[in-house]
Design an enzyme around this catalytic site. Sequence first.
Site, short mmCIF file in Angstrom:
data_model
loop_
_atom_site.label_atom_id
_atom_site.label_comp_id
_atom_site.label_asym_id
_atom_site.label_seq_id
_atom_site.Cartn_x
_atom_site.Cartn_y
_atom_site.Cartn_z
N GLU A 119 0.84 -1.19 0.00
CA GLU A 119 0.00 0.00 0.00
C GLU A 119 0.88 1.25 0.00
O GLU A 119 2.03 1.21 0.46
CB GLU A 119 -0.94 0.02 1.21
N LYS A 121 2.54 4.59 1.21
CA LYS A 121 2.88 5.11 2.54
C LYS A 121 2.44 6.57 2.59
O LYS A 121 3.11 7.45 2.05
CB LYS A 121 4.37 4.98 2.81
N ASP A 123 1.80 10.27 3.71
CA ASP A 123 2.62 11.23 4.45
C ASP A 123 1.71 11.99 5.42
O ASP A 123 1.28 13.10 5.17
CB ASP A 123 3.30 12.19 3.48
N TYR A 231 -4.65 1.02 8.25
CA TYR A 231 -3.70 0.10 7.65
C TYR A 231 -3.41 -1.15 8.48
O TYR A 231 -2.73 -2.06 8.00
CB TYR A 231 -2.38 0.80 7.31
N LYS A 320 11.20 3.92 0.41
CA LYS A 320 10.96 5.35 0.27
C LYS A 320 11.23 5.79 -1.17
O LYS A 320 12.10 5.26 -1.85
CB LYS A 320 11.86 6.13 1.23
N CYS A 414 38.05 22.57 21.67
CA CYS A 414 36.58 22.55 21.69
C CYS A 414 36.03 23.94 21.40
O CYS A 414 36.44 24.91 22.05
CB CYS A 414 36.08 22.05 23.05
N CYS A 417 34.17 25.07 24.97
CA CYS A 417 34.87 25.27 26.25
C CYS A 417 36.38 25.45 26.10
O CYS A 417 37.06 25.77 27.09
CB CYS A 417 34.58 24.11 27.20
N CYS A 432 35.55 16.40 22.20
CA CYS A 432 36.02 17.32 23.24
C CYS A 432 36.31 16.51 24.49
O CYS A 432 35.50 15.70 24.92
CB CYS A 432 34.95 18.37 23.53
N CYS A 438 32.57 21.19 29.95
CA CYS A 438 32.08 21.75 28.68
C CYS A 438 30.59 22.05 28.78
O CYS A 438 29.77 21.16 29.07
CB CYS A 438 32.34 20.76 27.55
#
Length: 680
Positions: A119, A121, A123, A231, A320, A414, A417, A432, A438
């Site tokens: 079937e 799909k 959206d 479904y 998809k 980083c 930090c 990091c 951090c």
Amino acid sequence: MTGVTASPEQEVASLREQLEQWNYQYHVLDDPSVPDAEYDRAMRRLVDLETQHPDLLRPDSPSQRVGAQPLAGFTQVRHELPMLSLDNAFNADELRDFNRRLLDRLKLEPDTDLEFACEPKLDGIAVSLLYRDGTLERAATRGDGSTGEDITHNVRTIQSVPLRLRGSGYPSLLEVRGEIYLPKAGFEDINARARERGEKTFVNPRNAAAGTLRQLDARLTAQRPLQMCSYSVGLFEGGELPARQSDILDCLHRWGLRINSESRVVKGFAACDAYYEELAARRDALPYDIDGIVYKVNELALQEQLGFVSRAPRWAIARKFPAQEEITRLLAVEFQVGRTGAITPVARLEPVFVGGVTVSNATLHNSDEIERLGVKVGDSVIVRRAGDVIPQVVSVVLEQRPEDAADVMFPDTCPVCGSAVEREPDEAVLRCMGGLVCGAQQKAALRHFVSRRAMDIDGLGDKLIEQLVDQQLIDNAAGLYRLQRDQLVGLERMGEKSADKLLQALEKSRHTTLERFIFALGIREVGEATARNLARHFGSWEALSAASEEKLLEVPDVGPVVADHLRQFFDDAGLMGVVEQLRAGGVHWPDVEVPEADALPLNGQTWVVTGSLEAMGRNDAKAHLQALGAKVAGSVSAKTHCVVAGPGAGSKLAKAGELGIEVIDEAAFIALLAQHGVNP
């Protein structure tokens, strides 16, 4: 319709029957039989009669689809049977691999043609409808699969959702699952009216449907032409369903529910691929948006044999359609720091409309991906919404590269930090090393700690966590339990009521379970299942934190990498200090009793749980069995010791009967648990 001598009761009954029939023909069969004016006249007459005779008003009357008072908010609904997601295939090869895995697992010849129910799909928004004795009792969103939101007041306004099932033969308790969506024409009409009023328009039909279902005032929902397409079936009791997915859909259609007219039953991979190509060619001409095709093994007995993996069934997949792509320009690359210190490059793009949304950021994953793409700042790049969800840069248009294009430079320290960064030899990820020093890691760790499946602290959203860290009110999870009311009231958008609610939620979270606490700590590679196994294996925090790597490797699902991450955590004085602060702040849990494996009453036995259970979910039943030493299998075989069968048990129950395996109902199961000191 009705004669002049009909009583109000007779006329109301006749009008309801006629309106329900017209609704069914119009919204389910797409075959209207009367003009709208005739329908409106009948509805007005019904409303008049119900107003004059309020004792005749029923909740499943066609007049009750619209008009309820607005809600104050949405309540949560726990799905007795989880609403699982589907694995995805993005091309024919991946679909072929899925078919091959099915045949291998079922021990069938490679050239066997399995039967699939196929079937489009849709959206839209996945929902669950619960019918009791044929009457709509509750509607809920999918949510996280385990818990959704009660949207009954909105779903009642959708004309293709029957307030009462038609015909007969449906189970006394029936959970119908499906997709609520907005047809393209309705979407265009909503946006046209919004533009006329000078209001903001919706980006795509799915967003419009989602926003509509989250309206607190159902009268607003009723103004938008949502549709519901069924479904599958979830929980059911007091009746039998057919043994094939396609036949179940036919039953739902007979009972008044809309199903997709493009659905088809096919045999074999080649037919599946042909169906995909046919729908892909007609995708733009369909009156609704679809983002792929769903394939399900049609025979329920084979579905049960195939079982599930993680949060998805092995017997179904969504192929998809190719994601929509657009060209835009890479303006800059910035770096985000995650909970475990992973530094992720993020592309800042010239905004471009892709797949129904305006995209200005996209993931670049890591340095290996940047090297593979050969991307530079200033390049024209192709952006795709991978899986129609996550925007990503997929390629560079080299012929459009400008002379001033600049290499992407990864940071030496980083970006948040300033701590040192490292890249382990076997990883593509830069990290990091600042840990809880951090700020970015602090915020990410806190978001994980307070999440629903961890400590479940309601009211601590991202914005509030940002403020708490930025204003240095807390620097780790333990700081949450030292927060004072006056500190909270002083924060942006935090009034006295909100502060009191948050403090109550924090107080409630102090009592938790060992497995939740382990998961909440955010130890690398330790998810919910691993945390549960660790708690059950060691029983206490003290035993777990003192365990050697060798002892950790004895736990199911714990391999060398996870064992190493665990030991690194336990050996870090700073991290263990946070744990001690949390416990000193009142976070506590009961120890888990860990008997010797040989002493467990069900040790060495294989059990199967099937059907629906009223006193507990099937996952809880499995957990109780495992705690008593049993292995819980997904299918019945000659090695099965016993089957726990609730209402709705099907082929597994029949198989147990064929093999002469003991079967007990839920009451006997609860009694068995009580004998062994387990209170469900």
